[in-house]
Write an enzyme that holds these catalytic residues in place. Structure first.
Site, PDB file in Angstrom:
ATOM      1  N   VAL A 105      44.411  34.266  33.373  1.00  0.00           N
ATOM      2  CA  VAL A 105      43.642  35.001  34.367  1.00  0.00           C
ATOM      3  C   VAL A 105      44.489  35.039  35.638  1.00  0.00           C
ATOM      4  O   VAL A 105      45.118  34.038  35.994  1.00  0.00           O
ATOM      5  CB  VAL A 105      42.289  34.315  34.648  1.00  0.00           C
ATOM      6  CG1 VAL A 105      41.483  35.097  35.681  1.00  0.00           C
ATOM      7  CG2 VAL A 105      41.491  34.146  33.358  1.00  0.00           C
ATOM      8  N   CYS A 106      44.515  36.199  36.299  1.00  0.00           N
ATOM      9  CA  CYS A 106      45.137  36.310  37.618  1.00  0.00           C
ATOM     10  C   CYS A 106      46.623  35.933  37.541  1.00  0.00           C
ATOM     11  O   CYS A 106      47.322  36.357  36.623  1.00  0.00           O
ATOM     12  CB  CYS A 106      44.337  35.425  38.591  1.00  0.00           C
ATOM     13  SG  CYS A 106      44.518  35.828  40.334  1.00  0.00           S
TER      14      CYS A 106
END
Lengths: 201, 201
Positions: A105-106
């Site tokens: 994520v991210c």
């Protein structure tokens, strides 16, 4: 039975891992507790997240159940610290090779890339980090997709995008109808405010 | 400067408070750290959340800064345990009377109601709890709104709805343009999967 392992470290971004954690554990609940989700860190000391929340890991890197799904969150700790930590990078490479799925994520994508797992792959990351990740080389940054599935590597855009990615994954693992039930349980029917500019009441 | 206090307790639902936590703290970051968010519990012992995550509170009920915003999450701990805990209910009533805003996510509305704060108000809660909350009396459950603003009491639907509510609140406190910047930073451009039933690749 699916075992989800979520890596955490100091300055991991809170929602990056708690969004998917909620989806994975809600999925397990709706499957009568069939699955397990654990937080894994270098030590079992409390982790201080990027915005200050303190979370206790469940397992150490050298003492956890075999994982079906690895999740690597972003945050300053990912892109500034852990990308230079050989212990964590070696662990990610080893676990990703054994797990069915490696996800991020991210700016967790930067850590997947530094570990070799995202090399040669199409990936998503936080919008502010796309140029820098692409400049690292041997990776294709997809700029217009919420999450990107390339083989068994699944990467998502910034912070909140992990929720969508995790829902996709539980659908891939346990069926679309199940994923829809999970979405219903967490009432993920987003209604972001201020998309329009209306008169104030 | 805004001080956000998020109540936590055993079996609080993880995303109920971490979603708003991310929004409040991202808002503060974009305001050069002007604001503070703290987790508050009966003791400073680790809290075991509803899906097993263990989180450390920052403050006790009797030792925290004065709050501008109170947030009460849901989860089994809210609707089964804390609604019968006079210490927590009295604290909520006292803090809500002093704070500018009293908010809840999911079945946190039941705890706001049991504390008297949501009495006579229009409220939102998790879809599975709407009938039960309405049966408790002296409250109007709004069934078709993601979050409900009634005076200074703001309540939201299940689990993920706290993200939308928190974004609304930072916009109300610090302006719409600021809320849009926060939404951009956490890349809250939701794309829930399986809304359609497409052929599998």
């Amino acid at each position: 039975m699916t075992i989800y392992g979520l890596l955490i470290f100091d300055r991991a971004e809170e929602l990056d891992f708690v969004g998917p954690w909620e989806i994975f554990t809600a999925s397990s609940m709706l499957r009568d507790g069939a699955d397990t989700a654990v937080l894994i860190a270098e030590t079992t000391d409390p982790v201080r997240c990027n915005k200050g929340m303190r979370v206790l890991p469940d397992h150490r890197l050298d003492d956890h159940p075999p994982l079906d799904v690895l999740l690597v969150p972003g945050g300053n700790g990912a892109r500034e610290v852990q990308v230079h930590n050989p212990v964590v990078k070696d662990w990610i490479a080893k676990v990703a090779a054994e797990a069915a799925w490696a996800t991020s994520v991210c700016t967790g994508a930067a850590l997947l890339h530094a570990s070799g797992v995202a090399r040669g792959r199409r990936v998503a990351t936080h919008f502010s980090y796309e140029d820098r990740l692409e400049a690292a080389g041997d990776v294709t940054v997809v700029r217009d997709a919420r999450y990107v599935v390339d083989g068994n590597v699944v990467t998502s855009q910034g912070v909140s995008a992990g929720i969508d990615m995790a829902l996709w994954l539980v659908g891939r693992l346990h069926g679309r109808d199940h994923a829809r039930q999970v979405r219903r349980y967490v009432q993920y029917e987003p209604a972001p405010p201020y998309l329009a500019d209306e008169p104030v009441a």
